[in-house]
Enzyme design. Structure first.
Site, short mmCIF file in Angstrom:
data_model
loop_
_atom_site.label_atom_id
_atom_site.label_comp_id
_atom_site.label_asym_id
_atom_site.label_seq_id
_atom_site.Cartn_x
_atom_site.Cartn_y
_atom_site.Cartn_z
N LYS A 181 -31.29 5.00 -10.30
CA LYS A 181 -30.90 4.37 -11.64
C LYS A 181 -29.65 3.76 -11.55
CE LYS A 181 -31.78 8.50 -14.39
NZ LYS A 181 -31.63 9.78 -14.66
N ALA A 199 -14.93 0.99 -1.21
CA ALA A 199 -13.98 1.95 -1.97
C ALA A 199 -13.00 2.58 -1.37
CB ALA A 199 -15.08 2.92 -2.81
N GLU A 251 -28.11 3.48 2.79
CA GLU A 251 -27.04 3.26 3.80
C GLU A 251 -27.75 4.48 4.93
OE1 GLU A 251 -23.10 3.24 2.17
OE2 GLU A 251 -23.27 1.22 3.04
N ASN A 253 -12.17 5.95 -1.14
CA ASN A 253 -12.30 7.42 -0.96
C ASN A 253 -12.66 7.71 0.48
OD1 ASN A 253 -14.99 6.65 -1.57
ND2 ASN A 253 -15.56 8.25 -2.19
N GLU A 261 -17.60 1.43 -8.21
CA GLU A 261 -18.08 1.81 -9.66
C GLU A 261 -19.32 1.12 -10.16
OE1 GLU A 261 -14.56 1.56 -11.98
OE2 GLU A 261 -13.34 2.81 -10.75
N CYS A 291 -18.39 10.32 -4.47
CA CYS A 291 -19.59 9.85 -5.44
C CYS A 291 -20.75 10.88 -5.70
CB CYS A 291 -20.13 8.39 -4.93
SG CYS A 291 -20.55 8.79 -3.20
N GLU A 293 -18.43 10.17 -15.04
CA GLU A 293 -17.66 10.38 -13.55
C GLU A 293 -16.17 10.25 -14.04
OE1 GLU A 293 -17.72 7.30 -10.63
OE2 GLU A 293 -18.66 8.54 -9.20
N PRO A 348 -11.63 -4.04 2.43
CA PRO A 348 -11.28 -2.53 1.85
C PRO A 348 -11.02 -2.71 0.49
CG PRO A 348 -10.10 -3.28 4.08
CD PRO A 348 -10.90 -4.56 3.22
N THR A 367 0.93 -1.13 0.34
CA THR A 367 0.05 0.03 -0.01
C THR A 367 0.93 1.16 -0.04
OG1 THR A 367 -1.86 1.34 1.02
CG2 THR A 367 -0.33 0.15 2.50
N GLU A 401 -8.20 -2.30 -2.04
CA GLU A 401 -6.84 -2.56 -1.93
C GLU A 401 -5.73 -1.15 -2.02
OE1 GLU A 401 -7.07 -2.36 -5.24
OE2 GLU A 401 -5.24 -1.68 -6.00
N ASP A 443 -2.95 7.20 4.15
CA ASP A 443 -3.14 6.00 3.25
C ASP A 443 -3.63 6.60 2.07
OD1 ASP A 443 -2.90 3.50 2.65
OD2 ASP A 443 -4.57 2.56 3.73
N GLU A 455 -23.85 1.11 -3.52
CA GLU A 455 -23.64 2.56 -3.51
C GLU A 455 -22.71 3.01 -4.74
OE1 GLU A 455 -25.33 4.70 -1.92
OE2 GLU A 455 -26.33 3.34 -0.37
P1 NDP Z 1 -14.14 -0.01 -7.62
O1 NDP Z 1 -15.45 -0.44 -8.10
O2 NDP Z 1 -13.11 -0.12 -8.52
O3 NDP Z 1 -13.92 -1.02 -6.40
C1 NDP Z 1 -14.97 -0.89 -5.31
C2 NDP Z 1 -14.43 -1.99 -4.46
O4 NDP Z 1 -14.98 -3.27 -5.02
C3 NDP Z 1 -13.07 -2.50 -4.27
O5 NDP Z 1 -12.92 -2.88 -2.87
C4 NDP Z 1 -12.65 -3.44 -5.35
O6 NDP Z 1 -11.51 -3.92 -5.02
C5 NDP Z 1 -13.98 -4.44 -5.37
N1 NDP Z 1 -14.21 -5.01 -6.56
C6 NDP Z 1 -13.73 -4.81 -7.84
N2 NDP Z 1 -14.03 -5.41 -8.82
C7 NDP Z 1 -14.85 -6.41 -8.11
C8 NDP Z 1 -15.60 -7.87 -8.46
N3 NDP Z 1 -15.68 -7.89 -9.47
N4 NDP Z 1 -16.46 -8.36 -7.11
C9 NDP Z 1 -16.13 -7.83 -5.82
N5 NDP Z 1 -15.55 -6.85 -5.49
C10 NDP Z 1 -14.76 -6.04 -6.59
O7 NDP Z 1 -14.34 1.35 -7.01
P2 NDP Z 1 -13.10 2.30 -6.38
O8 NDP Z 1 -12.73 1.85 -5.44
O9 NDP Z 1 -12.30 2.78 -7.51
O10 NDP Z 1 -14.08 3.68 -5.97
C11 NDP Z 1 -14.75 4.79 -6.69
C12 NDP Z 1 -15.93 4.51 -7.23
O11 NDP Z 1 -16.85 4.41 -6.07
C13 NDP Z 1 -16.56 5.74 -7.93
O12 NDP Z 1 -17.43 5.33 -8.98
C14 NDP Z 1 -17.45 6.52 -6.85
O13 NDP Z 1 -18.50 6.83 -7.49
C15 NDP Z 1 -17.94 5.21 -6.09
N6 NDP Z 1 -18.35 5.37 -4.80
C16 NDP Z 1 -19.91 5.52 -4.37
C17 NDP Z 1 -20.25 5.67 -3.13
C18 NDP Z 1 -21.61 5.97 -2.94
O14 NDP Z 1 -21.75 5.69 -1.91
N7 NDP Z 1 -22.49 5.99 -3.67
C19 NDP Z 1 -19.29 6.39 -2.25
C20 NDP Z 1 -17.65 6.37 -2.70
C21 NDP Z 1 -17.73 5.87 -3.89
P3 NDP Z 1 -9.95 -3.46 -5.37
O15 NDP Z 1 -10.23 -2.09 -5.54
O16 NDP Z 1 -9.37 -3.79 -4.01
O17 NDP Z 1 -9.51 -4.22 -6.31
#
Ligand code: NDP
Length: 491
Positions: A458, A154, A465, A156, A232, A287, A388, A180, A30, A182, A97, A253
């Site tokens: 949507k 995620a 939450e 953030n 995402e 987000c 986004e 969490p 990390t 990674e 971090d 989310e």
């Molecule tokens: P990601 O979608 O890349 O990752 C989210 C989590 O899912 C990570 O822990 C990731 O692991 C894990 N993951 C990835 N692929 C899979 C899979 N196929 N099956 C299960 N788990 C998986 O999002 P980010 O971390 O890049 O965060 C940014 C995104 O999160 C933005 O789109 C943002 O809008 C959204 N977001 C939404 C919020 C909300 O409340 N609506 C709040 C905050 C962010 P790893 O990353 O460790 O590989």
């Protein structure tokens, strides 16, 4: 000179109330986003480790559920207090971090997590069903925990997300296995330690670290009843597809491209403040951010002038320096993606009014710093107005009337949030009614008190939450019919 180089020992997984090595001995690094340096190595959980976490959770959960809400609530309340007692340490950990400025993390991260634990601590003992008479007898309902739930976060808001998912799950009598992102593995482990210190039984909160593969092992695990993901849209769809195999419940989310609508009668200073909060807080990596700022054409120049003046003063730099407003983006890869969007904005004809370049902060030359960017002269179909970006990039758009701006604001596959600034009370509520978004702020932006349901419409997600609504996502409802008369069988 840097004063916070902070290398640490290897971190392991947290399973069954103690640190455990990964079964296949894999680690990942990390990094500190401000310097690019390795903070520590983190054990990567395999499917076998996920099995171990599930077994630990399964052993502990029935007793936890049987313990009663008041007793569970006491432990969660103690954990909330421990978070507050360790606020400085946790805030620094999040800033280290995740690159989040230290002016933000005590309240937005640690405070928000503690508030959530406190809220659900209080709610845990009010977990009741209902009684209703019906012909021939009555029925009652029993909200029951689901069993073992997975939380996938995620990067953030690592600690906040871990708390927003675990607090309602645990209050309702479930066990949780949390993964969490990674990129930000540190604070969830500290949360696990503080839960332990608060008296949480071993196995009720477990942390498995890793990438998408570890997330998939959770989502596909037959003994896990529910998955709550923050991530995402594409990840949300993948999780939902995997969860479908076992017909697991999901809370998603996901991302957004939310509008902030500023009418001609708005308090412009407040509206500018909200637009800045909704675009530059946490380097724009939020987000719900109001990345499309629609300003009425009659006040757009005045709005832009104030916005530029205030944004130009933001200080980009070391997130651990309390004078810093804008820290680094989470990773070099993400910084490149944000810079690519800024290039694309220019290529498609957008006019960059301010910022948008990479910043080489003295002493932090390898950090992922980008100046807050403000774009003008856009049309609604440009890439930066539709996708986004998840960085400090604000799109300024103008409009003539309410119907037009609502149609444009809603013309997106996302539906997470939106905001409206006006002093006209009727218009404020009319716009709130007509925005196709899960959360709307009137005359503010991005406030998320724990009492308020949080979640998108949507493609921005499913479920809520926070608030009592979150309980529904961590419980199943049993109905019990009770006969008060004889059985009249026709045979
Ligand atoms: P990601 O979608 O890349 O990752 C989210 C989590 O899912 C990570 O822990 C990731 O692991 C894990 N993951 C990835 N692929 C899979 C899979 N196929 N099956 C299960 N788990 C998986 O999002 P980010 O971390 O890049 O965060 C940014 C995104 O999160 C933005 O789109 C943002 O809008 C959204 N977001 C939404 C919020 C909300 O409340 N609506 C709040 C905050 C962010 P790893 O990353 O460790 O590989």
């Amino acid at each position: 000179m840097r004063h916070h180089t902070d290398q640490r020992d290897d971190l392991l997984l947290w399973i069954g109330g103690r640190y455990t090595s990964a079964s296949d001995g894999n680690f990942f690094d990390t990094l500190n986003p401000a310097t690019g340096e390795v903070i520590c190595r983190v054990a990567e959980a395999s499917a076998e480790d996920v099995d171990l976490a599930v077994e630990a959770a399964a052993r502990a959960q029935p007793e936890w559920a049987a313990m009663g809400g008041a007793a569970r609530g006491r432990i969660l309340a103690r954990a909330a207090q421990l978070l507050r007692d360790h606020c400085d340490e946790l805030a620094r950990l999040e800033s280290l971090d995740g690159g989040k400025p230290l002016v933000e993390t005590p309240e937005a991260d640690v405070g928000s997590a503690a508030n959530c634990l406190e809220f659900f601590a209080g709610q845990a003992s009010s977990f009741a069903g209902k009684y209703q008479p019906v012909p021939g007898g009555f029925f009652y309902t029993r909200p029951e925990p689901l069993g073992i739930c997975a939380g996938i976060g995620a990067w953030n808001y690592p600690l906040q997300i871990a708390a927003w998912k675990s607090a309602p799950a645990l209050a309702a009598g479930n066990a949780m296995i949390f993964k969490p992102a990674e990129l930000t593995p540190l604070s969830a482990l500290r949360l696990a330690e503080l839960f332990h210190e608060a008296g949480l039984p071993d196995g009720i909160f477990n942390v498995v670290q890793g990438f998408a593969e570890t997330g998939r092992a959770l989502t596909r695990h037959p003994r896990i009843a529910k998955v709550s993901l923050t991530g995402e849209v594409g990840t949300g769809k993948a999780v939902m597809r995997d969860a479908a195999e076992g017909l697991k419940a999901v809370t998603l989310e996901l991302g957004g491209k939310s509008p902030l609508i500023v009418f001609e009668d708005a308090d412009l200073d407040n509206a500018v403040g909200a637009a800045m909060l909704g675009n530059f807080y946490t380097q724009g990596q939020i987000c719900t951010n109001s990345t499309r700022v629609f300003v009425h054409e009659s006040v757009k120049d005045a709005f832009a002038e104030k916005l530029l003046a205030r944004t130009a003063k933001l200080k980009v730099g070391d997130p651990l320096d309390l004078d810093t407003d804008v820290g680094p983006l989470i990773s070099a890869e993400h910084m490149q993606s944000v810079l690519n969007y800024i290039d694309k904005g220019r290529q498609e004809g957008g006019k960059l009014l301010l910022g948008g370049g990479r910043v080489r902060v003295p002493g932090f030359e390898e950090g992922n710093f980008v100046e807050p960017a403000i774009f003008d002269s856009l049309d609604d179909n440009m890439t930066i107005v539709r996708e986004e970006i998840f960085g400090p990039v604000l799109s300024l758009l103008s409009f003539r009337n309410e119907d037009e701006v609502l149609a444009r604001a809603n013309d997106t596959a996302f539906g997470l949030a939106g905001g409206v600034f006006t002093r006209d009370i009727q218009r404020a509520h009319r716009v709130a009614d007509n925005l196709d978004a899960g959360i709307v702020w009137i005359n503010h932006y991005n406030l998320t008190p724990v009492e308020m349901p949080f979640g998108g419409f949507k493609q921005s997600g499913i479920g809520k939450e926070n608030s009592r609504r979150a309980f529904e996502h961590y419980t199943r409802l049993k109905t019990v019919y009770v006969a008060q008369g004889d059985v009249e069988a026709p045979y």
